[in-house]
Design a protein around this motif. Sequence first.
Motif, mmCIF file in Angstrom:
data_model
loop_
_atom_site.group_PDB
_atom_site.id
_atom_site.type_symbol
_atom_site.label_atom_id
_atom_site.label_comp_id
_atom_site.label_asym_id
_atom_site.label_seq_id
_atom_site.Cartn_x
_atom_site.Cartn_y
_atom_site.Cartn_z
ATOM 1 N N GLU A 106 46.875 38.301 32.773
ATOM 2 C CA GLU A 106 48.029 38.534 31.918
ATOM 3 C C GLU A 106 48.992 39.508 32.572
ATOM 4 N N ALA A 107 48.436 40.536 33.201
ATOM 5 C CA ALA A 107 49.275 41.520 33.887
ATOM 6 C C ALA A 107 50.055 40.861 35.017
ATOM 7 N N SER B 95 36.863 37.861 21.119
ATOM 8 C CA SER B 95 38.271 37.763 21.472
ATOM 9 C C SER B 95 38.985 39.112 21.385
ATOM 10 N N THR B 96 38.441 40.053 20.570
ATOM 11 C CA THR B 96 39.071 41.379 20.565
ATOM 12 C C THR B 96 38.676 42.168 21.822
ATOM 13 N N PRO C 126 37.895 41.293 31.526
ATOM 14 C CA PRO C 126 38.771 41.946 32.512
ATOM 15 C C PRO C 126 39.652 40.932 33.253
ATOM 16 N N LEU C 127 39.071 39.757 33.553
ATOM 17 C CA LEU C 127 39.823 38.744 34.298
ATOM 18 C C LEU C 127 41.087 38.346 33.531
#
Lengths: 313, 253
Positions: A28-29, A17-18, A22-23
């Motif tokens: 999120e972006a 999770s850290t 990339p997806l």
Amino acid sequence: MNPEDGTRVMTTTTRKSTHRKPLEILLEALVRVAGYSAVVFVALIFIFLMREALPTFNEISISELFSRRWYPIEDYFGTLPLLTGSLVITLGAALIAVPFGLMTAVYISEIAPRWLREFLKPLVEVLGGIPSVVLGFLGILVLAPLVREILHIPTGLTAFTGAVLLAGMAIPTIVSVAEDALDTVPKSYRDAALALGATRWQTIWRITVPAARSGVLTATMLGIGRAIGETMTVMMVTGNAPQIASGLSAIFMPLRTMTATIAAEMGEVANGSVHYHALFYIGLALFLISLTVNLTASAVLFRARRRSERLLS
Amino acid sequence: MTLQPTFQIEMLNFHYGATQALHNVSIDIMPREITALIGPSGCGKSTFLRCLNRMNDTIPDTEISGRIRLEGRDIYAPDADTTELRQRVGLVFQRPNPFPQSIFDNVAFGPRVLGTVSGRNLQELVEDSLRGAALWDEVATTLTSPALSLSLGQQQRLCIARLLAVKPDVILMDEPCSALDPIATTKVEELMRQLKEQYTIVVVTHSMQQAARVSDKTGFFWLGELVEFDETNTIFTRPTVQRTEEYITGRFG
């Protein structure tokens, strides 16, 4: 599975999770851009409005801007009749729509049997989706002649006609939002009132509606907001005469609203002219009015919510 | 002189749609006594309680048969007035449900709705009711603050005060302490013993200790039937039906 396996699995998932995929970063972006874009669009609209409207204050004196004559061809730019026109119509629509909408909401939520309720709720929402031009048609062809004949006045295209139609547009919004608010009032309040020997009416007016008051207020504000911004219907049925009639008879005279003025004149105005800037000034004023209505509503709501949070903690 | 029962219930049957919740329940409830109703969840005891002030009327698709008489008068008669009945037979709910209003307005709700009392008399009535519910000393200086700011136990006593303000004859309680902590429970139980002097009380409870502590009579419900009904002492020491004994000794339920 032995406990050691368990710990190993846990550490791998934490590490995963850290190091995000990339997806996920991309998604999120995207979501973030979508969220910011709303703010950016509002800001851009506001800047554009300001840029086109501000020259007005150099070209037209404030006192003329608030004079009583709007006749752009002869350089009369008094916006007062348009402002009062919008206010009269909105107020008239609110006076009709708020009581009627609230009563309808109470009926649907509290009194109607379940099958009727399941039928009425979607119906009200469909009503809210009717395009305003269609309502305008109804206004011109049905309501206006009716008003003219019943009241024996020269024209049926009056403030009253516009207010009735606007009320018709605001009612679905008010009913729908107020009904949702009444629906969230816990059944235990109603049961408590009934168990004390209150009648159904006493329960509704003394307990259920007051308990839903913040939602009812939102409903009212949204309804009024819809009425202020409405253009098409009022342009079709209010006669479009930029005048300030005095006395009560003003309700049955033609008038013109800010929205209708912009819609009617923007197409023919020379880009960058005084008239053009004046129209943008009207747009800016409209924007500020509806902003004020919305901010007031959310401030009241915020206060109500803060109070209930304090109570629950 | 023999005492006239407050409630006479004969052959009461109750259906939710196709499910029968009560089977031929017959019972007499005597005045100035606490009658406790015990039994496992879903046994019909709450349904029975709500028949007594017709709160089940608000649930669609239900059916009732049999007869319930309050001081001789059939409360399900066609000309019976439900609002008057509910003023005489009040209900305390499982979860405290004060209105989102001030403490004073909560207690004053009933009298205001009835329209009988106003002004100074209303203030006195509110004070008397709060005293009656053993809450006055805790809220005397905060009558205008919101009822929902009280603790759960205080809220439940406020609900009882709200009930006393309409001057009922009977108080029904539907698991009144199930949402409360032990100290608040003790206070409500003390209150029930005081209220018994003036009111007839019927209480549904999941706590057998509570039934044993406060009640005069106990009825045991199982699968919608009233299995056994007797003096509380008898029920808890010498029950005649084996089911009852199994339930109170904790072998099922």
